[in-house]
Every structure is written in structure tokens, then in C-alpha cells.
Design a protein around this motif. Structure first.
Motif, short mmCIF file in Angstrom:
data_model
loop_
_atom_site.label_atom_id
_atom_site.label_comp_id
_atom_site.label_asym_id
_atom_site.label_seq_id
_atom_site.Cartn_x
_atom_site.Cartn_y
_atom_site.Cartn_z
N ALA A 1 0.79 -1.21 0.00
CA ALA A 1 -0.13 -0.14 0.01
C ALA A 1 0.94 1.43 0.05
CB ALA A 1 -0.81 -0.15 1.40
N ILE A 2 1.93 1.18 0.81
CA ILE A 2 2.75 2.29 0.74
C ILE A 2 3.42 2.74 -0.54
CG2 ILE A 2 4.94 3.03 1.74
CD1 ILE A 2 4.46 1.75 4.48
N ALA A 3 3.95 1.50 -1.24
CA ALA A 3 4.60 1.66 -2.61
C ALA A 3 3.57 2.30 -3.54
CB ALA A 3 5.05 0.29 -3.01
N THR A 4 2.20 1.90 -3.53
CA THR A 4 1.21 2.37 -4.30
C THR A 4 1.00 3.81 -4.21
OG1 THR A 4 0.34 0.19 -4.48
CG2 THR A 4 -1.17 2.26 -4.86
N GLN A 5 0.74 4.13 -2.71
CA GLN A 5 0.81 5.67 -2.34
C GLN A 5 1.71 6.66 -2.95
OE1 GLN A 5 0.48 6.00 1.92
NE2 GLN A 5 0.84 8.27 1.78
N GLU B 1 11.74 -1.18 -4.53
CA GLU B 1 12.50 0.05 -4.36
C GLU B 1 12.76 0.33 -2.70
OE1 GLU B 1 12.41 2.97 -7.87
OE2 GLU B 1 10.37 1.87 -7.45
N ILE B 2 11.40 0.21 -2.16
CA ILE B 2 11.42 0.75 -0.94
C ILE B 2 12.28 -0.15 0.09
CG2 ILE B 2 9.78 0.76 1.05
CD1 ILE B 2 7.60 1.51 -0.52
N ARG B 3 12.18 -1.61 -0.09
CA ARG B 3 13.15 -2.38 0.33
C ARG B 3 14.70 -2.17 0.38
NH1 ARG B 3 11.31 -8.34 -0.18
NH2 ARG B 3 13.24 -8.69 0.97
N ASP C 1 14.89 -6.42 4.80
CA ASP C 1 15.37 -7.86 4.48
C ASP C 1 14.12 -8.70 3.94
OD1 ASP C 1 18.07 -7.74 4.68
OD2 ASP C 1 17.77 -8.14 6.98
N SER C 2 12.90 -8.00 4.52
CA SER C 2 11.59 -8.53 4.49
C SER C 2 10.59 -7.62 4.20
CB SER C 2 11.26 -9.51 5.59
OG SER C 2 10.89 -8.78 6.75
N ASP C 3 9.39 -7.94 3.99
CA ASP C 3 8.27 -6.86 4.05
C ASP C 3 7.54 -6.65 5.34
OD1 ASP C 3 8.36 -7.19 1.41
OD2 ASP C 3 6.93 -8.54 1.04
N ARG D 1 13.72 9.54 -6.53
CA ARG D 1 13.56 9.62 -7.89
C ARG D 1 11.73 9.50 -8.19
NH1 ARG D 1 11.13 5.73 -10.54
NH2 ARG D 1 11.06 4.54 -9.21
N SER D 2 10.98 8.93 -6.99
CA SER D 2 9.51 8.92 -7.31
C SER D 2 8.95 10.25 -7.05
CB SER D 2 9.01 8.11 -6.12
OG SER D 2 9.40 8.26 -4.90
#
Length: 386
Positions: free
Chosen positions: A347-351, A358-360, A366-368, A381-382
Motif C-alpha cells: 500500500a505504501i509503494a502504491t501511495q 525500491e522501498i525495501r 530484508d523482508s516485507d 526519484r519517485s
């Protein structure tokens, strides 16, 4: 008296009687390092060795020796026993003292400023082997090995992303306050009894004193019948103080430590990501995290931490970065995401219009798995593409 000063500070925070009620049954009950080397978790090479520090000349060991007040205890058979124990393996003693290098001068200053015996500056040797992240099997943590209940009573908060027990500055101040408070409240300024209460709880010490008085025996620490761990506590402390006082006599070579603190305190006025701050100022991320063990999720937030520590030689660079406008400074809050309850990386990536990968990668995940209160950095960049 410094005890009254400490008491006034506590009264400003909470009811004195309520605090004493909690601490009467509290105590560190730690003895986190039953022998030197129990926390041999770091290599002999320490990050502090690589810093080119520009500090005032002086020797923290000489300053500490000037403040030692319990030399007369060294003739006690129990102290002599622990001196022999420590001198039998001087390499382990040196390793623990090496671990104290970032903290020793500053702790020494705090103890000296209160007029306390210099021996108290060596308590973390006995408590935690000077490991700020030490954890005991009973749940105590940090240099001063605070149990959760004692930490709560003393105002050391434990929140998402921050543990005050691991914060060297906050926990040191709390430990010294605690020692002074108990000495005034229960023991007419007797700091040895206060240290026993620090270890075992004032209730345990007070019962032992009452029993001694009933038997017609002295009620000072050295004549009490206390739990075994507590009976060893002051002998150990006095033994290591004896070695510090005359290291050559015991075959110990102390590391040179300037008597000026080697770190600076920087106010936390806005969220700070340690990895990005290190990158922008040319510091190693590992150095910054080692100085700030209380920041448990890699970031500092003004809602939990008042200050963060940086090597003294980096203070100006850090302050410049923190005061600089975007994009040159540490990312502002519009390029950070504060994880809320129910958030997930997808959800954060979509927002923010970027991928989970990229966020990781940008945050070294190391995980979600993420946690409420965590601060995630959003790649620049975003933002440029939005």
C-alpha cells in the motif's frame, strides 16, 4: 547535597511516594556479566579506533583515580578475591574496558559533577561489561541493566523505535538519579547501601538491615546477609576500581582515553534517518548506530528521542545537514513515510508511486515486515516523477 537535587528532579516528574513504592520492590537483579568476557560479542577492533578525534588533552583514567573514594575497601578479603579473579585474565578485563571507550569520559564527567565516588562510573563494568545492548536472561537491558518496571518508574520510555534503557545518555542520568534518590530516602546518604538496593531492590536491603539490627549486628552493607549476587556486587566494583587505580601492578594495560567526551549531543527537532544522515555527512552508518543503540529502528524521532549522539568531530557537519533545506539536507517529512497501524509495503509503494522492491532496497529491509512508528525513506526519484 546532590541527593536533594536529584529528589527535586523526580518530584517534578511524578509523586515521590509513588516512585519510591515502585522502586522499593525493584532492583536490577542483573549481574549481567558474572565474569569478564561474558559479553564478548564485539571484536577487539572497535569503531572508535578509526575516528580522528580532536579532543582536549588529558587522561580520563587519571581523572577517575582522583575521584575514587572507597580505597579502604580494597583490603577486604572479598575484594581481594575478586581482584585475583580479574587479574587472572587481564585480556578479558582490557576487552571490557576497550568497549567503554566511547562512554567512559562522559560517564566520568556525570559522576564527578554530582560529587559521587568515582567507583560508580565503573558500575557498567559489573552490570553489562560496558555493552549498551546487553540483555540479561531476566529482562534487564542496557549499560545500566534496567528492568522494565524500574525503567518505567524512572521515566525511561520504551516505544516503537526507541528503548530508553539502551540510550546511554538517558539511562546514565536515570541510574545516577536512582542511586542518589535511594541513598537519601532510605540510607541517610549511604551510597554503598544504595548500590546494594540498585542490585537487589530496597525492600530486600531494608529487610536485611532490620534482621541485622534485631540480631544486634551492624547494618552496613559489609555486614548484611543479602542474596549471593548482591553480596558480590560491591566487592566486584571495588576490585575493578583497584585495578584501574594501579593497572601496572595487575598486568593490565589500559587504553588511552582523553578526558573530554568523544561524542556530541545533537537535538532531534525533526525525523532523522541514520543511514541517510551517515551517507550525507561521510560517516559510516555502523558508527552512528553504535553511538545510538536506543534508536532501535534506525531513525530518530522528536516524539521519542530528545537528542542523538554523533562523533564530536562530525558535529558541525551534522548540524549543517540538519539545518539545510531540501534536497541537500536530510530528507524532510514529505519524503518519509511514518508507518501507521494497518500499513503494509504494498500500500505504501502504491501511495508513493514506486515498487515494493525500491522501498525495501532504499531502507535496507530484508523482508516485507514493517512496524507501527517506523520511518521509511521514500526514494527521491519517485518524488521527482510525481
Amino acid at each position: 547535597m546532590t541527593y536533594r537535587t536529584a529528589r527535586r528532579r523526580f518530584i517534578g516528574l511524578t509523586s515521590s511516594m509513588a516512585l519510591i513504592g515502585v522502586l522499593t520492590v525493584a532492583g536490577t537483579y542483573t549481574q549481567a556479566a558474572p565474569h569478564p568476557g561474558a559479553y564478548n560479542v564485539f571484536p577487539m577492533h572497535h569503531f572508535w579506533d578509526d575516528l580522528q578525534l580532536q579532543t582536549m588533552p588529558g587522561d580520563t583514567w587519571e581523572r577517575l583515580r582522583d575521584n575514587l573514594q572507597w580505597q579502604h575497601r580494597r583490603q577486604d578479603a572479598r575484594v581481594q578475591q575478586w581482584i585475583e579473579h580479574y587479574r587472572s585474565n587481564p585480556a578479558n578485563v582490557v576487552e571490557i574496558i576497550e568497549r567503554a571507550r566511547p562512554w567512559m569520559a562522559w560517564i566520568n564527567e556525570q559522576v564527578e559533577a554530582r560529587g559521587l565516588p568515582g567507583e560508580i562510573a565503573l558500575m557498567p563494568f559489573v552490570e553489562s561489561s560496558f555493552d549498551p545492548q546487553a540483555q540479561s536472561h531476566r529482562g534487564a537491558a542496557g549499560l545500566w541493566q534496567f528492568m522494565p518496571g524500574t525503567a518505567d518508574a524512572l521515566g525511561l520510555s520504551r516505544q516503537s523505535g526507541y528503548d530508553g534503557r539502551l540510550d546511554v545518555v538517558a539511562s546514565t542520568q536515570a541510574a545516577l538519579d536512582y542511586i542518589e534518590l535511594q541513598a537519601e530516602q532510605w540510607y541517610e546518604g549511604d551510597l554503598e547501601l544504595s548500590l546494594a538496593a540498585y542490585n537487589a531492590g530496597a525492600g530486600t536491603v531494608n529487610r536485611a538491615r532490620h534482621a541485622a539490627a534485631t540480631r544486634g549486628e551492624p547494618s552496613d552493607y559489609w555486614h548484611l546477609q543479602l542474596p549471593g549476587e548482591t553480596m558480590k556486587y560491591l566487592p566486584k566494583l571495588n576490585a575493578i576500581a583497584a585495578i584501574i587505580a594501579d593497572p601496572d601492578a595487575y598486568g593490565v594495560k589500559l587504553p588511552e582515553i582523553d578526558d573530554a567526551p568523544a561524542f556530541a549531543k545533537v537535538p532531534v527537532d525533526k525525523p532523522i534517518d541514520l543511514a541517510q544522515l551517515a551517507n550525507l555527512t561521510g560517516m559510516r552508518h555502523s558508527d552512528l548506530t553504535a553511538l545510538n543503540p536506543g534508536l532501535t529502528n534506525g531513525s530518530a524521532n522528536p516524539s521519542t528521542a530528545e537528542v542523538m549522539l554523533v562523533p564530536v568531530e562530525q558535529e558541525e557537519a551534522v548540524l549543517a545537514e540538519l539545518s539545510s533545506p531540501s534536497p541537500g539536507g536530510v530528507p524532510d517529512s514529505d519524503r518519509q513515510h511514518f508507518v501507521q497501524r494497518g500499513d503494509n509495503l504494498s500500500a505504501i509503494a502504491t501511495q508513493h508511486g514506486i515498487s515494493v522492491a525500491e522501498i525495501r532496497q532504499h531502507n535496507g529491509l530484508d523482508s516485507d515486515v514493517i512496524h507501527e512508528g517506523q520511518v521509511l525513506s521514500i526514494p527521491r526519484r519517485s518524488l521527482a516523477a510525481r
